[in-house]
Design a protein around this motif. Structure first.
Motif, PDB file in Angstrom:
ATOM      1  N   THR A   3      -3.121   7.011   6.690  1.00 54.90           N
ATOM      2  CA  THR A   3      -2.050   6.241   7.286  1.00 54.90           C
ATOM      3  C   THR A   3      -1.753   5.055   6.376  1.00 54.90           C
ATOM      4  O   THR A   3      -2.427   4.851   5.358  1.00 54.90           O
ATOM      5  CB  THR A   3      -2.439   5.745   8.683  1.00 54.90           C
ATOM      6  OG1 THR A   3      -3.523   4.800   8.549  1.00 54.90           O
ATOM      7  CG2 THR A   3      -2.888   6.900   9.563  1.00 54.90           C
ATOM      8  N   PHE A   4      -0.789   4.259   6.762  1.00 51.57           N
ATOM      9  CA  PHE A   4      -0.432   3.124   5.922  1.00 51.57           C
ATOM     10  C   PHE A   4      -1.573   2.112   5.826  1.00 51.57           C
ATOM     11  O   PHE A   4      -1.634   1.328   4.891  1.00 51.57           O
ATOM     12  CB  PHE A   4       0.839   2.448   6.457  1.00 51.57           C
ATOM     13  CG  PHE A   4       0.638   1.644   7.717  1.00 51.57           C
ATOM     14  CD1 PHE A   4       0.456   0.272   7.665  1.00 51.57           C
ATOM     15  CD2 PHE A   4       0.646   2.259   8.957  1.00 51.57           C
ATOM     16  CE1 PHE A   4       0.277  -0.471   8.815  1.00 51.57           C
ATOM     17  CE2 PHE A   4       0.483   1.526  10.112  1.00 51.57           C
ATOM     18  CZ  PHE A   4       0.288   0.158  10.044  1.00 51.57           C
ATOM     19  N   ARG A   5      -2.519   2.133   6.791  1.00 50.57           N
ATOM     20  CA  ARG A   5      -3.619   1.171   6.789  1.00 50.57           C
ATOM     21  C   ARG A   5      -4.872   1.698   6.100  1.00 50.57           C
ATOM     22  O   ARG A   5      -5.884   0.991   6.029  1.00 50.57           O
ATOM     23  CB  ARG A   5      -3.990   0.762   8.221  1.00 50.57           C
ATOM     24  CG  ARG A   5      -2.969  -0.113   8.910  1.00 50.57           C
ATOM     25  CD  ARG A   5      -3.582  -0.831  10.107  1.00 50.57           C
ATOM     26  NE  ARG A   5      -4.514  -1.859   9.710  1.00 50.57           N
ATOM     27  CZ  ARG A   5      -5.822  -1.816   9.937  1.00 50.57           C
ATOM     28  NH1 ARG A   5      -6.365  -0.770  10.522  1.00 50.57           N
ATOM     29  NH2 ARG A   5      -6.619  -2.812   9.571  1.00 50.57           N
ATOM     30  N   GLU A   6      -4.848   2.920   5.606  1.00 44.27           N
ATOM     31  CA  GLU A   6      -6.042   3.425   4.933  1.00 44.27           C
ATOM     32  C   GLU A   6      -6.304   2.627   3.652  1.00 44.27           C
ATOM     33  O   GLU A   6      -5.376   2.114   3.021  1.00 44.27           O
ATOM     34  CB  GLU A   6      -5.859   4.909   4.575  1.00 44.27           C
ATOM     35  CG  GLU A   6      -5.817   5.825   5.773  1.00 44.27           C
ATOM     36  CD  GLU A   6      -7.125   5.849   6.529  1.00 44.27           C
ATOM     37  OE1 GLU A   6      -8.196   5.799   5.894  1.00 44.27           O
ATOM     38  OE2 GLU A   6      -7.083   5.903   7.768  1.00 44.27           O
ATOM     39  N   ARG A   7      -7.569   2.548   3.311  1.00 43.87           N
ATOM     40  CA  ARG A   7      -7.900   1.874   2.061  1.00 43.87           C
ATOM     41  C   ARG A   7      -7.384   2.706   0.880  1.00 43.87           C
ATOM     42  O   ARG A   7      -7.409   3.919   0.915  1.00 43.87           O
ATOM     43  CB  ARG A   7      -9.411   1.665   1.947  1.00 43.87           C
ATOM     44  CG  ARG A   7      -9.956   0.794   3.057  1.00 43.87           C
ATOM     45  CD  ARG A   7     -11.355   0.308   2.762  1.00 43.87           C
ATOM     46  NE  ARG A   7     -11.905  -0.399   3.912  1.00 43.87           N
ATOM     47  CZ  ARG A   7     -11.624  -1.665   4.223  1.00 43.87           C
ATOM     48  NH1 ARG A   7     -10.789  -2.354   3.453  1.00 43.87           N
ATOM     49  NH2 ARG A   7     -12.152  -2.237   5.282  1.00 43.87           N
TER      50      ARG A   7
END
Length: 500
Positions: free
Chosen positions: A310-314
């Motif tokens: 997702t957009f928040r993955e590292r």
């Protein structure tokens, strides 16, 4: 605390407890106050006290805590408080509560696609066919977690559109099942489409296809529903599909993102279960009285089974899209950009996989223009809790319809340990704009927006005791104000440096 359903009993299956009373003891010692459904406390706690495994004083103290809770809830004055169905319905179904339910349902409708020419909003007097397996499914509108919700209180999509546009202009042809459509139902829907000017097809999941204990091996639009969409698509009438689901279901084919397959609609809405005011809310949005303003709270994958970062993955070493110009230039220089940039290349052939509609995506009946982003400073001091930078952008309604813009503030820390996330959402606003109207939107960015748990250099573990700390360095923090997490080079952006 309150144990849900049979959570204490299930300690046996977990391998945590050896028998029922052992499960009761361990649940009690774990802080459980009230055991629901399983009913272990009543038979087991007295036995445990008698056996000397539980102190009577501890049991009495826990009982006093429960009695005090009942006192705060007013159950001593009225032991049936909140428990009389007629009184509860009078409160839950009050005018104010229904109005709130209608507003929430309007804002939960997310418009995914918008073609040209645009068939929406429907004008008064438009002849509309409403069909599909969820057109009259009251339970599907309530969903699995409806608690006291009653099907008889639900305004269905058919009923809501009939109320708004009039029974003379709305024809309803419901379909009985979500996973199988009889030939006679298909024939009836296509025949009704011949006298309609537009079609609304209600698709998606029934109440029991999502929620607790409702996993699906292939969480996607059932094949039978695509058979219906294909038949309606062939009529050539403007087709609006509303997909209701309790999970992130891929709708790429429905949205026309798989051109090799038929079964797409002109306009696609995606939503969760809309509640008792579902039909009225749908009519409000399709008529333009309340233009679409919903935005996705979860990304929608391209196909079933393809779930990526997702957009928040590292950030990974081989991301699907590189975020640094230095690495992009390097990969182009060694002529190996494809293999290096995409770690999905060998598995997925589609260019638009794995995310078709990104977190935050949502369209409306108009277009919004974003001016260049302005930052109030070039530096932010990490050690000053009162420090702040203001990010300001001007938004203009460039279309012919009123609409609600939902600008979203995303930050990208370019360098951090542990590896930074690709993006962090740090704020959003809802701005109503008439055609031609502009408004400035300002977000405040503070050191807390960049704070992360640090790594203990000695052990290599996350250092929880130090808490969240911003990490100042010489590398810029990127700022984006966007309509979704799908940021690009065209997205209004700026940068600042987090200093000591």
């Amino acid at each position: 605390s309150i144990g849900d359903h049979t959570g204490d009993v299930e300690l046996i299956e977990h391998g945590v407890a050896s028998d029922l009373c052992d499960a009761a003891l361990k649940a009690f010692n774990g802080g459980l106050h009230i055991s629901l459904e399983g009913g272990l406390f009543l038979p087991c706690l007295p036995r445990l006290v008698a056996a000397g495994r539980l102190a009577r004083a501890d049991l009495e103290a826990r009982a006093v805590e429960v009695l005090r809770l009942k006192e705060r809830l007013g159950l001593y004055e009225d032991r049936l408080r909140y428990g009389r169905p007629a009184e509860a319905r009078q409160i839950l179904l009050s005018t104010g509560h229904r109005a709130l339910a209608r507003q929430l349902a309007r804002e939960a409708l997310v418009m995914l696609t918008r073609p040209e020419p645009m068939p929406l909003p429907f004008e008064p007097g438009t002849r509309i066919l409403v069909t599909g397996p969820l057109a009259e499914d009251r339970q599907a509108m309530l969903g699995e977690w409806s608690a006291r919700g009653r099907p008889e209180d639900v305004v269905t999509p058919c009923a809501g559109l009939e109320r708004f546009f009039g029974k003379d202009y709305v024809r309803c042809v419901p379909i009985a099942a979500v996973d199988s459509i009889r030939d006679e139902e298909l024939t009836a829907a296509v025949a009704a489409a011949s006298s309609a000017e537009a079609i609304v097809v209600m698709l998606g999941e029934t109440r029991f296809m999502s929620g607790e204990a409702s996993a699906r091996l292939y969480p996607e639009v059932p094949a039978a529903q695509y058979r219906l969409v294909e038949a309606l698509e062939a009529t050539g009438k403007p087709l609006v599909a509303i997909h209701v689901a309790g999970r992130a279901v891929p709708v790429s084919r429905l949205a026309g993102r798989m051109p090799e397959l038929s079964g797409s609609a002109d306009v696609v809405f995606f939503t969760s279960q809309l509640g008792i005011e579902a039909g009225n809310a749908i009519a409000d949005v399709l008529s333009g009285v309340h233009p679409p303003s919903g935005h996705l709270s979860v990304s929608l994958p391209c196909e079933s089974g393809i779930i990526s970062e997702t957009f928040r993955e590292r950030r990974s070493g081989r991301p699907r899209v590189t975020v640094t110009a230095l690495m992009r230039d390097f990969r182009q220089r060694i002529e190996n950009a494809g293999k290096w940039v995409s770690h999905f290349q060998e598995t997925f052939a589609r260019d638009d996989c794995p995310i078709t509609f990104a977190f935050g995506h949502g369209l409306t009946y108009t277009d919004f223009g974003y001016s260049a982003l302005r930052l109030s400073a070039k530096e932010l001091r990490a050690g000053d809790p009162d420090a702040a930078i203001e990010a300001t952008v001007t938004i203009t309604n460039q279309g012919r319809h009123p609409g609600v813009a939902v600008p979203q503030l995303y930050l990208r820390d370019m360098v951090a340990v542990p590896a930074p996330r690709r993006l962090e959402l740090r704020g959003f606003e809802r701005i109503e704009l008439a055609p031609g109207q502009s408004a400035e939107v300002t977000f405040e960015i503070t050191p807390a927006d960049l704070a992360i748990y640090t790594i203990d250099e000695r052990t290599g573990h996350v250092d929880l005791e130090r808490g969240l700390k911003p990490q100042p360095d010489d590398y810029p923090v990127m700022v984006f104000i966007s309509e979704s997490a799908d940021v690009s080079d065209a997205t209004p952006k700026g940068s600042f440096v987090l200093v000591e």
